[in-house]
Design an enzyme around this catalytic site. Structure first.
Site, short mmCIF file in Angstrom:
data_model
loop_
_atom_site.label_atom_id
_atom_site.label_comp_id
_atom_site.label_asym_id
_atom_site.label_seq_id
_atom_site.Cartn_x
_atom_site.Cartn_y
_atom_site.Cartn_z
N SER A 253 0.83 -1.19 0.00
CA SER A 253 0.00 0.00 0.00
C SER A 253 0.87 1.25 0.00
CB SER A 253 -0.96 -0.04 1.19
OG SER A 253 -1.99 0.89 1.04
N GLU A 379 -9.43 -4.14 -4.31
CA GLU A 379 -8.67 -3.12 -3.60
C GLU A 379 -9.55 -2.04 -2.97
OE1 GLU A 379 -5.56 -3.07 -2.99
OE2 GLU A 379 -4.42 -4.10 -4.56
N HIS A 489 -8.21 -5.09 0.29
CA HIS A 489 -6.90 -4.45 0.39
C HIS A 489 -6.20 -4.87 1.68
CE1 HIS A 489 -4.00 -1.22 -0.40
NE2 HIS A 489 -4.08 -0.90 0.88
#
Length: 565
Positions: A253, A379, A489
């Protein structure tokens, strides 16, 4: 793994393996004979447990306090005396992120703040971490873990973990047990390596952007913290038995985005500091220049009574810590209505980031090193939870115009809405038909946000660099049927199978080793990617084509090049 972009979300996921991460903040159990390492004229005392030696909380820069608040890091010039490296250092100040709080919108011209509440059906879901490690501005420390019996002559490859957290949160303290297990696993595979992680300034402390910070080289200091830690590794890792010529950046990330930005820094010249990158859910993002942060700088100035000061930045440096933390916490987080249109984010400043990162990729200003870049399938789902009060097409358009597309012409916004329809069968979690549609717009919002910020930038990155350097790409759809959020995510951080590919990459700059199907390099003619479908290393992977949602992502990429966030 070290803490992901997001705090855990067990009340939504019911049972989430991602939430089982270690929250240890104390030292590992000491063995009768604890390891030592010499740094300059200092002796560093670490701890040893379960076959791993740990050196924790080593300062790599001066405390960023007083006149050094909001300033570039000042590297430690030399070490002397004895350094107790048996416990973690402080976490850098973290921004509060909670779906139970009001959603703050951009200040209007009078400096007031308009708020809107989260859908009350989620009002009892608290995303804050009540057992967070202690925080302090004096937080620029790093940790080194190595296999036992490592000596100064071992010459082991090194992986540098850059923790994620949306550039608003992130600390190395959550995952001591998992990080040690990664080092243990490298030994089990016969490919031992050294693990390094660092704390760096986040939120307003690390990403304050304005003309005032630009004037004193004070933009993107969080990235500069990371760079200083990477330079520390280059200088000192040999003392721990590491090879400074075999260093891989690794992040998830915001940590993956950071890794990619280091690849773009200095016209793509890494100066020998790193030689590979492994990036999970993060690639060069389409951000604009430092002026995009000016309204938030001005808000801090207004709310700390620094408006009348002749030097507002100097005034902000003198604001008491607790007051500054309170003011920063009033700004939107990634759980706000703005969601991934982040307030505190790296911005092009002509210094660390010369231009819109995607423009730099387009120009070829990228470090010529092997890299892996991948995504999870869904995501955007966890970020769409912050806009559940968007329940109609008109409200969806209003949300788009307010957040990601404030400068985008209306016709382009209409095009995006057509490419991402409200039909739940087209939304994320993908390929789940009409299921998981919490609201009529939830899956639509999730699909758009995941593609705009994660999937499209990754595809653009690997396709631009394919043929110029070794590139591998993956998609991870494990956990697809997790209620509401699918393969969400950060879910890939719970999968040890991906760690094996990481370890092999750190050792060989190639994720392959003969187990499972061969992972082909990315090629723009075949566009083959590794697709993780289950946790089995041999049967849970297939070779697929990177051809999902092509029109949508091409449109978003072209739009973001013209109108960066």
């Amino acid at each position: 793994m070290a803490r992901a972009f997001l705090p855990c979300i067990p009340l939504i996921l019911y049972v989430s393996s991602a939430c089982a991460q270690d929250s240890t903040t104390s030292s590992a159990s000491a063995s009768p004979t604890n390891p030592t390492v010499a740094l300059d004229q200092a002796t560093v005392n670490g701890v040893s447990a379960s076959g791993v030696q740990q050196f924790l909380g080593i300062p790599y820069a001066s405390p960023p306090v007083n006149e050094l608040r909001f300033a570039p890091p000042q590297p430690v010039a030399s070490y002397n005396g004895t350094i107790n490296a048996t416990t973690f250092g402080y976490s850098c100040p973290q921004q509060n992120a909670s779906l139970t709080s009001s959603f703050f919108k951009l200040p209007d011209q009078e400096g007031t703040v308009v708020t809107m509440k989260v859908d009350q059906r989620w009002a009892d879901v608290d995303f804050d971490d009540d057992e967070a490690p202690p925080e302090n501005e004096d937080c620029l420390t790093l940790n080194v873990m190595r296999p036992e019996n490592t000596t100064q002559s071992s010459n082991l490859p090194v992986v540098i973990w850059i923790v994620g957290g949306g550039f608003e949160t992130g600390t190395t303290q959550y995952s001591a047990e998992d990080d040690a297990k990664l080092v243990q696993r490298s030994t089990q595979l016969g490919q031992p390596m050294i693990f390094v992680s660092m704390n760096y300034r986040v939120s307003g402390w690390g990403f304050l952007s304005s003309q005032e910070t630009k004037n004193v080289n004070g933009t993107n200091v969080g990235l500069k913290d990371q760079r200083t830690a990477i330079e520390w590794v280059n200088k000192y890792i040999g003392n721990f038995g590491g090879n400074s010529s075999r260093v891989t950046l690794w992040g998830q990330s915001a940590g993956a985005i950071s890794s990619s930005l280091h690849m773009l820094h200095n016209n793509g010249n890494p100066d020998g500091l790193f030689h590979g990158a492994f990036m999970q859910s993060g690639a060069p993002i389409p951000v604009g220049n430092y002026t995009g942060g000016q309204p938030w700088y001005d808000q801090l100035v207004n709310q700390t009574n620094c408006t009348g000061s002749g030097d507002t930045l100097d005034c902000l440096r003198k604001v008491p810590y607790e007051e500054m933390k309170t003011v920063i916490n009033r700004t939107p987080s990634y759980y706000s209505y703005l969601s991934l249109d982040l307030v505190w984010v790296p911005r092009a400043d002509g210094d660390f980031i010369a231009d819109n990162p995607q423009r730099l990729v387009e120009e070829g200003s990228v470090a010529n090193i092997p890299f892996v870049s991948g995504n999870v399938a869904d995501e955007g789902t966890v970020f769409a939870l912050s806009s559940l009060n968007v329940t109609s097409d008109d409200e969806f358009r209003e949300w788009l115009k307010f957040s990601y597309m404030s400068d985008v012409p209306d016709q382009n916004v209409s095009d995006v809405m057509e490419l991402y329809p409200s039909d739940p069968s087209a939304g994320s979690p993908f390929n789940t038909s009409i299921f998981n549609a919490i609201t009529s717009q939830y899956k639509r919002s999730a699909a758009l946000q995941g593609d705009l910020v994660f999937q499209a930038p990754r595809r653009f990155f690997v396709q631009q660099r394919s043929g110029d350097q070794p590139v591998w790409a993956y998609q991870d759809s494990r956990g697809k049927y997790t209620p509401f959020v699918g393969a969400y995510h950060s879910s890939d951080l719970t999968k040890m199978v991906l760690n094996d590919y990481l370890i092999r990459f750190v050792n060989n700059l190639d994720p392959n080793n003969g187990t499972g199907p061969d992972w082909p390099k990315y090629d723009n003619s075949s566009k083959q990617i590794y697709w993780f479908t289950s946790d089995n290393d041999n049967t849970g992977v297939e070779i697929s084509t990177d051809d999902y949602r092509v029109p949508q992502m091409e449109y978003l990429t072209n739009l973001s090049l013209a109108y960066p966030l």
